[in-house]
Design an enzyme around this catalytic site. Structure first.
Site, PDB file in Angstrom:
ATOM      1  N   PRO A 197      -5.940   2.600   2.227  1.00 57.15           N
ATOM      2  CA  PRO A 197      -6.983   2.985   1.260  1.00 57.15           C
ATOM      3  C   PRO A 197      -8.040   2.230   0.749  1.00 57.15           C
ATOM      4  CG  PRO A 197      -4.523   2.716   0.875  1.00 57.15           C
ATOM      5  CD  PRO A 197      -4.765   2.262   2.044  1.00 57.15           C
ATOM      6  N   GLU A 198      -8.992   2.845   0.460  1.00 54.76           N
ATOM      7  CA  GLU A 198     -10.344   2.375   0.101  1.00 54.76           C
ATOM      8  C   GLU A 198     -10.726   2.516  -1.544  1.00 54.76           C
ATOM      9  OE1 GLU A 198     -13.711   2.783   2.939  1.00 54.76           O
ATOM     10  OE2 GLU A 198     -11.913   3.153   4.284  1.00 54.76           O
TER      11      GLU A 198
ATOM     12  N   LYS B  37      -9.740  -2.833  -4.187  1.00 55.96           N
ATOM     13  CA  LYS B  37      -8.793  -2.063  -3.819  1.00 55.96           C
ATOM     14  C   LYS B  37      -7.279  -2.521  -4.293  1.00 55.96           C
ATOM     15  CE  LYS B  37     -11.080  -2.075   0.952  1.00 55.96           C
ATOM     16  NZ  LYS B  37     -10.741  -2.314   2.251  1.00 55.96           N
TER      17      LYS B  37
ATOM     18  N   ARG C 202       4.383   0.870   7.226  1.00 50.56           N
ATOM     19  CA  ARG C 202       4.423  -0.331   7.755  1.00 50.56           C
ATOM     20  C   ARG C 202       4.793  -1.684   6.938  1.00 50.56           C
ATOM     21  NH1 ARG C 202      -0.981   0.050  11.642  1.00 50.56           N
ATOM     22  NH2 ARG C 202      -0.216  -1.995  12.275  1.00 50.56           N
TER      23      ARG C 202
ATOM     24  N   ARG D 127     -12.976  -4.079  14.520  1.00 55.36           N
ATOM     25  CA  ARG D 127     -12.422  -2.958  14.096  1.00 55.36           C
ATOM     26  C   ARG D 127     -13.060  -1.789  14.877  1.00 55.36           C
ATOM     27  NH1 ARG D 127     -10.330  -2.951   8.808  1.00 55.36           N
ATOM     28  NH2 ARG D 127      -9.497  -0.941   9.594  1.00 55.36           N
TER      29      ARG D 127
END
Ligand code: ZN
Length: 274
Positions: A2-3, A48, A115, A263
């Protein structure tokens, strides 16, 4: 992960649904049992992070990390798992309940987190600032001039720089890729060699894309969901992210995926030449 748009959407929904509620029970982690009896006085976002300001000078600091999202509903413990009658809560991504916070109105606030990387810390209100002090400015509040000024001091490749939370708070992998595509800048470009016009385009598209993502209530490409369990809408707007080998909407060249700063990064080799 989530950003800003996903975290802000979560915060806005939580504000309208659980503000002034009191925790009556916690399932899932003994360290959070002390939440019992505390009232949610304020809910805020910084970068965040989600901050629940509580009664008795306490605060709950939450970082959703890779796969965490909050859900508001009702579950019952049956056959060794939590079950909901609500069909949307039965969707796979909504079923990895790690915490359930029972509230005084009979509702339950749950955290689904496949996770299990999300971090929840119960702290004194004054300790919160210390945890957040290294964060850079909020990307929606920073003025163009200030953005240019802080970018001037940075070194390295543009995409990891944009995702560096100590430089600017709120961007992650998806929106950084989309912003750089719109700005026509290769994700590995060294910030030292960006022109003033390049930097202004980055700023401009960052504002536009993040505002659009907020309107669409975030991006559910991965695990993120609204607190109702539904999807956001930004995954339908991607120009490069998650579009490997598909034709670019502008030039028809194939979108590529490479690694930049460790990334996965999507870009168009024709539109983002420089
Ligand atoms: Zn292209």
């Amino acid at each position: 992960m989530p950003e800003l748009p996903e975290v802000e959407t979560t915060v806005l929904s939580l504000k309208s649904k659980v503000l002034k509620r009191t925790f009556v029970r916690v399932w899932g982690d003994d360290n959070l049992k002390q939440l019992k009896g505390k009232c949610i006085e304020k809910i805020k976002r910084r970068g965040k992070y989600i901050i629940f300001e509580l009664s008795e000078d306490k605060a709950l600091l939450v970082h959703l990390r890779m796969t965490g999202h909050f859900l508001l509903g009702e579950w019952e413990y049956k056959r060794s798992e939590w079950e909901s009658k609500d069909k949307i809560m039965q969707e796979k991504k909504n079923r990895f309940l790690r915490f359930i916070f029972f509230l005084d109105d009979g509702k339950q606030l749950a955290l689904s987190d496949p996770r299990k990387f999300a971090k929840l810390s119960l702290l004194g209100k004054k300790e919160i600032e210390k945890h957040l002090e290294s964060l850079g400015p909020e990307l929606l509040s920073i003025k163009e001039n200030d953005f240019l000024r802080i970018l001037e001091k940075k070194r390295g490749r543009i995409k990891p720089v944009l995702m560096d939370q100590n430089f600017l708070a709120g961007l992650g992998n998806i929106y950084a890729a989309e912003i750089l595509f719109k700005a026509k800048i290769a994700p590995w470009r060294d910030v030292t060699f960006l022109t003033e016009a390049d930097k202004k385009r980055i700023y401009c598209f960052m504002q536009k894309i993040i505002k659009k993502a907020l309107e669409l209530k975030g991006d559910s490409t991965s695990d993120y969901r609204l607190i109702t369990g539904e999807r956001g809408g930004y995954q339908n707007e991607h120009l490069v992210y998650n579009r490997k080998d598909l034709p670019c909407f502008i030039c028809k060249d194939k979108i590529k995926r490479i690694e930049v700063g460790g990334r996965g990064t999507y870009y168009c080799p024709t539109c983002q030449k420089l």
